[in-house]
Motif scaffolding. Structure first.
Motif, PDB file in Angstrom:
ATOM      1  N   LEU A  40       0.819  -1.207   0.000  1.00 54.25           N
ATOM      2  CA  LEU A  40       0.000   0.000   0.000  1.00 54.25           C
ATOM      3  C   LEU A  40       0.855   1.259   0.000  1.00 54.25           C
ATOM      4  O   LEU A  40       1.918   1.302   0.628  1.00 54.25           O
ATOM      5  CB  LEU A  40      -0.897   0.017   1.252  1.00 54.25           C
ATOM      6  N   THR A  41       0.359   2.284  -0.679  1.00 53.87           N
ATOM      7  CA  THR A  41       1.027   3.586  -0.645  1.00 53.87           C
ATOM      8  C   THR A  41       0.611   4.312   0.635  1.00 53.87           C
ATOM      9  O   THR A  41      -0.313   3.886   1.333  1.00 53.87           O
ATOM     10  CB  THR A  41       0.627   4.435  -1.868  1.00 53.87           C
ATOM     11  N   LEU A  63       7.076   4.739  -2.703  1.00 53.31           N
ATOM     12  CA  LEU A  63       7.228   3.775  -1.620  1.00 53.31           C
ATOM     13  C   LEU A  63       5.888   3.134  -1.302  1.00 53.31           C
ATOM     14  O   LEU A  63       4.854   3.802  -1.278  1.00 53.31           O
ATOM     15  CB  LEU A  63       7.774   4.468  -0.365  1.00 53.31           C
ATOM     16  N   GLN A  64       5.926   1.828  -1.077  1.00 58.31           N
ATOM     17  CA  GLN A  64       4.753   1.065  -0.666  1.00 58.31           C
ATOM     18  C   GLN A  64       5.130   0.297   0.596  1.00 58.31           C
ATOM     19  O   GLN A  64       6.301  -0.067   0.766  1.00 58.31           O
ATOM     20  CB  GLN A  64       4.362   0.043  -1.738  1.00 58.31           C
ATOM     21  N   VAL A  65       4.141   0.034   1.454  1.00 60.24           N
ATOM     22  CA  VAL A  65       4.418  -0.700   2.689  1.00 60.24           C
ATOM     23  C   VAL A  65       3.426  -1.845   2.860  1.00 60.24           C
ATOM     24  O   VAL A  65       2.359  -1.874   2.235  1.00 60.24           O
ATOM     25  CB  VAL A  65       4.365   0.218   3.934  1.00 60.24           C
ATOM     26  N   TRP A 101      10.085   6.449   9.115  1.00 63.10           N
ATOM     27  CA  TRP A 101      11.021   5.426   8.624  1.00 63.10           C
ATOM     28  C   TRP A 101      10.460   4.693   7.407  1.00 63.10           C
ATOM     29  O   TRP A 101      11.208   4.342   6.501  1.00 63.10           O
ATOM     30  CB  TRP A 101      11.387   4.445   9.742  1.00 63.10           C
ATOM     31  N   LEU A 102       9.163   4.493   7.364  1.00 67.09           N
ATOM     32  CA  LEU A 102       8.578   3.759   6.239  1.00 67.09           C
ATOM     33  C   LEU A 102       8.558   4.568   4.945  1.00 67.09           C
ATOM     34  O   LEU A 102       8.757   4.017   3.863  1.00 67.09           O
ATOM     35  CB  LEU A 102       7.150   3.320   6.576  1.00 67.09           C
ATOM     36  N   ARG A 130       8.871  -1.040   0.225  1.00 65.07           N
ATOM     37  CA  ARG A 130       9.572  -1.354  -1.015  1.00 65.07           C
ATOM     38  C   ARG A 130       9.386  -0.217  -1.993  1.00 65.07           C
ATOM     39  O   ARG A 130       8.407   0.552  -1.918  1.00 65.07           O
ATOM     40  CB  ARG A 130       9.090  -2.672  -1.632  1.00 65.07           C
ATOM     41  N   SER A 131      10.329  -0.123  -2.910  1.00 62.24           N
ATOM     42  CA  SER A 131      10.208   0.798  -4.026  1.00 62.24           C
ATOM     43  C   SER A 131      11.057   0.254  -5.164  1.00 62.24           C
ATOM     44  O   SER A 131      11.955  -0.563  -4.958  1.00 62.24           O
ATOM     45  CB  SER A 131      10.643   2.221  -3.644  1.00 62.24           C
ATOM     46  N   CYS A 132      10.729   0.720  -6.359  1.00 65.02           N
ATOM     47  CA  CYS A 132      11.441   0.266  -7.544  1.00 65.02           C
ATOM     48  C   CYS A 132      12.325   1.408  -8.048  1.00 65.02           C
ATOM     49  O   CYS A 132      11.857   2.532  -8.234  1.00 65.02           O
ATOM     50  CB  CYS A 132      10.450  -0.165  -8.621  1.00 65.02           C
TER      51      CYS A 132
END
Length: 183
Positions: free
Chosen positions: A13-14, A132-134, A29-30, A155-157
């Motif tokens: 999720l964003t 960023l997604q968590v 931090w996320l 995560r991110s690409c």
């Protein structure tokens, strides 16, 4: 471990999709877009290190294939490491890139050793970081010595032309303890 062992993969999720939102300290931090390596180095007063756990060619998970825009079941380079503060594992990181675009890209992931991939990605201005997604990371996807339920992950690409490097970082309980944050 077979990928099928996880009946319900996590929903990444964003920030705007995340309800209820975690505390401001956890969100910082996320969703902070600075280099995690640099932030951990500062938090550890230069007591930061990287311990490679495994790396090599393997079948990517379906959520990784989807995020990288490659066919389900694609082969990719997978690198799993611990990011450590003062010798303690603070973050489990899993970075993947599809074989079809990594080969011939000039990015030599296999030569990183105990160097931080984050430093490489942040020092190369050709890479653009995606959103960023968590999620709450599945315990089954963690190394046996770090298995714990409902750990926060992000995560991110990072993209450079057709090349995408998907970087997932799971914050371990020892990190939150050192940071003085209740996740």
């Amino acid at each position: 471990m077979p990928h099928a062992a996880l009946a319900h993969p996590p929903r990444w999720l964003t920030a705007s999709q995340l309800h209820p939102a975690p505390t401001a300290a956890v969100r910082d931090w996320l969703f902070n877009e600075d280099s995690l390596t640099r932030r951990l180095t500062a938090l550890s007063a230069n007591g930061f290190s990287v311990t490679p756990l495994q790396e090599g060619w393997q079948r990517l998970r379906n959520d990784e294939c989807s995020a990288l825009g490659v066919a389900s079941g694609s082969q990719g380079w997978v690198r799993e490491v611990y990011l450590r503060g003062h010798g303690q594992p603070w973050v489990f990181a899993r970075s993947v890139a599809a074989r079809s675009v990594l080969e011939g890209s000039g990015l030599a992931l296999e030569q990183l050793g105990s160097r931080s991939l984050g430093e490489l990605l942040f020092s190369d201005r050709a890479f653009d970081r995606g959103e960023l997604q968590v999620c709450r990371y599945p315990a089954l996807w963690l190394p046996a010595d770090a298995r714990s339920e409902r750990l926060w992950a992000r995560r991110s690409c990072f993209s450079r032309g057709p090349l995408g490097v998907l970087v997932a970082e799971v914050f371990l309980p020892t990190f939150w303890q050192h940071a003085g944050i209740d996740p």
